[in-house]
Design an enzyme around this catalytic site. Structure first.
Site, PDB file in Angstrom:
ATOM      1  N   ASP A 194      15.268  -9.408   3.268  1.00 51.86           N
ATOM      2  CA  ASP A 194      14.836  -9.857   4.591  1.00 51.86           C
ATOM      3  C   ASP A 194      16.038  -9.777   5.515  1.00 51.86           C
ATOM      4  OD1 ASP A 194      12.989 -11.314   6.502  1.00 51.86           O
ATOM      5  OD2 ASP A 194      14.588 -12.813   6.354  1.00 51.86           O
ATOM      6  N   ASP A 196      17.736 -10.806   8.870  1.00 51.40           N
ATOM      7  CA  ASP A 196      17.653 -11.821   9.927  1.00 51.40           C
ATOM      8  C   ASP A 196      18.846 -11.647  10.859  1.00 51.40           C
ATOM      9  OD1 ASP A 196      17.051 -13.973  11.491  1.00 51.40           O
ATOM     10  OD2 ASP A 196      17.300 -15.487   9.949  1.00 51.40           O
ATOM     11  N   GLU A 198      20.432 -11.911  14.176  1.00 55.03           N
ATOM     12  CA  GLU A 198      20.223 -12.677  15.399  1.00 55.03           C
ATOM     13  C   GLU A 198      21.378 -12.460  16.382  1.00 55.03           C
ATOM     14  OE1 GLU A 198      19.101 -16.766  14.709  1.00 55.03           O
ATOM     15  OE2 GLU A 198      17.993 -16.277  12.896  1.00 55.03           O
ATOM     16  N   TYR A 273       8.939 -20.280  17.343  1.00 52.92           N
ATOM     17  CA  TYR A 273       9.343 -21.676  17.505  1.00 52.92           C
ATOM     18  C   TYR A 273      10.641 -21.679  18.289  1.00 52.92           C
ATOM     19  CZ  TYR A 273      11.355 -20.024  13.045  1.00 52.92           C
ATOM     20  OH  TYR A 273      11.948 -19.275  12.067  1.00 52.92           O
TER      21      TYR A 273
END
Length: 439
Positions: A194, A196, A198, A273
């Site tokens: 995965d 991620d 950012e 979120y």
């Protein structure tokens, strides 16, 4: 050798007993609908969380994937393990001896084991829950600094991806001055990667390396991951998962070549979120993760944002619905000094943050106050006359899971499992919304 074999057999037996419903033990358990992705944080063990609690709470039997957070990216553009504050925690990952009381199968780690710690517990969770896969998540907010360099050239991408597959999928762990690790020590623990990052093009931690071409290089990096994962999987007839966590912010999302990335990944975890939160110190109070947009939202930034709006944005950019996994928070944001106004503290100014500004669900649920539900916009909050907490209740999470199912999305993703209560109430609520089918 015989004693170790006996121990392994005992571990499997105990694990089967821990795996909850009797029907599952006899192969008659219903099939889980949709992806149910839960992040397990590396550092959660220092707060008393453990893989055993994932099992005993019932979370494990209701999940399809555990994302282990996080693996770091070195300045040299490789995946690596280390024991250094803020850099890596190999001790938690695979060196720490886990006692019987904390072990998924009730058996303590033996001194001679090459694999201990969280990685070995993930292996035991998978043994006890045949539907469950484990994925290593790379980066996150704190460890995305070097993604841009790793993705910069064809050579750097090949080097980076190869190092991640060697470390996590082939399981070649460095020994780092201890007996744990070695060639193949963690083989079979992880079923995929995965990413991620950012964020490509900026907007993450101020120390991150950022380039204008990050969006294009992100696509090429995901393509390289897919190529190497497929090549590795062809040898063992295994399909390795490739997923990514992607931002809710539309400007950041627009840097990604979503339609092209979608062809490489199994799905994208939408971080639907943190639409508002504790960085807006003085308010107005607002929703962390409302399902639908509210025209009366007064926010200066992210005005009118919602989970549905983010989903629609990604679908419009070419993400197939079945590859869109809806993110949900197991935590909330709080403000204090909040007047009631017309809506029980919603959209009101604040004098500051309540209890540090953020708490997990398992603490918010026991705070004083009345829970309010905005059914029209899919949001819940708690207000006690001065403190306002925006968070998702179990009932709202069931609704969000149904939203995912009814809109043909790929499932739901959770940040993070250790924020649930001891009964796994939030994961159970998602399970209720996603449903099950007979085999």
């Amino acid at each position: 050798m015989l004693s170790r074999t006996a121990a392994a057999l005992a571990a499997v037996t105990v694990a089967a007993a821990l795996s909850a419903p009797a029907a599952q033990a006899h192969g008659r358990a219903p099939r889980l609908e949709g992806q149910r992705v839960g992040y397990f944080t590396q550092w959660g063990i220092y707060g008393g969380f453990s893989a055993r609690k994932v099992q005993t709470s019932g979370q494990a039997g209701r999940l399809t994937v555990i994302n282990y957070a996080f693996g770091n990216v070195s300045a040299e553009g490789t995946c690596f393990e280390a024991n250094a504050a803020g850099v890596g925690d190999a001790w938690a990952d695979y060196q720490r001896p886990v006692g019987a009381e904390e072990s998924v199968d009730g058996l303590a780690d033996a001194a001679e084991q090459p694999l201990k710690g969280n990685f070995n517990q993930l292996r035991k969770l998978k043994a006890a829950n045949p539907q469950l896969r484990a994925v290593i998540s790379l980066g996150g907010w704190s460890w995305s600094r070097n993604f841009s360099d790793a993705a910069l050239t064809d050579a750097s991408r090949k080097k980076f991806v190869s190092s991640c597959l060697d470390l996590y999928l082939k399981g070649d762990l460095p020994q780092l001055g201890s007996a744990e690790g070695g060639r193949g020590a963690a083989a079979g623990v992880f079923d995929g990667i995965d990413v991620d990052w950012e964020y490509p093009g900026g907007g993450g931690d101020p120390g991150n390396v950022v380039r204008p071409e990050d969006g294009r290089n992100y696509t090429l990096l995901m393509q390289e991951f897919r190529r190497q994962l497929d090549a590795l999987g062809a040898k063992s007839r295994t399909h390795y998962l490739l997923t990514a966590a992607v931002p809710a912010n539309e400007a950041r999302a627009d840097r990604l070549e979503v339609a092209k990335v979608a062809r490489s990944v199994d799905w994208l975890n939408l971080m639907t979120y943190d639409l508002h939160g504790s960085w807006e110190t003085l308010g107005p109070t607002d929703h962390n993760a409302n399902l639908y947009s509210d025209r009366s939202d007064p926010a200066a930034e992210n005005r009118g944002y919602s989970a549905d709006r983010v989903v629609r944005h990604y679908l419009d950019k070419g993400l197939p619905p079945a590859k869109a996994v809806l993110g949900v928070p197991f935590y909330g944001y709080g403000w204090t000094g909040v007047p009631a106004g017309a809506e029980h503290g919603l959209y009101q100014p604040a004098t500051g943050l309540a209890r540090g500004g953020s708490l997990p669900y398992n603490r918010i649920k026991d705070l004083p106050g009345t829970v309010h539900n905005d059914w029209l916009h899919g949001a819940t909050w708690k207000y006690d006359g001065t403190d306002f907490w925006s968070y998702d209740t179990p009932e709202l999470l069931t609704r969000k899971a149904r939203y995912s199912r009814w809109n043909g999305l790929g499932g739901v993703m959770v940040w993070a499992l250790d924020n649930d209560d001891a009964q796994g109430s939030l994961v159970a609520a998602l399970d209720k919304g996603l449903g099950r089918t007979g085999r």
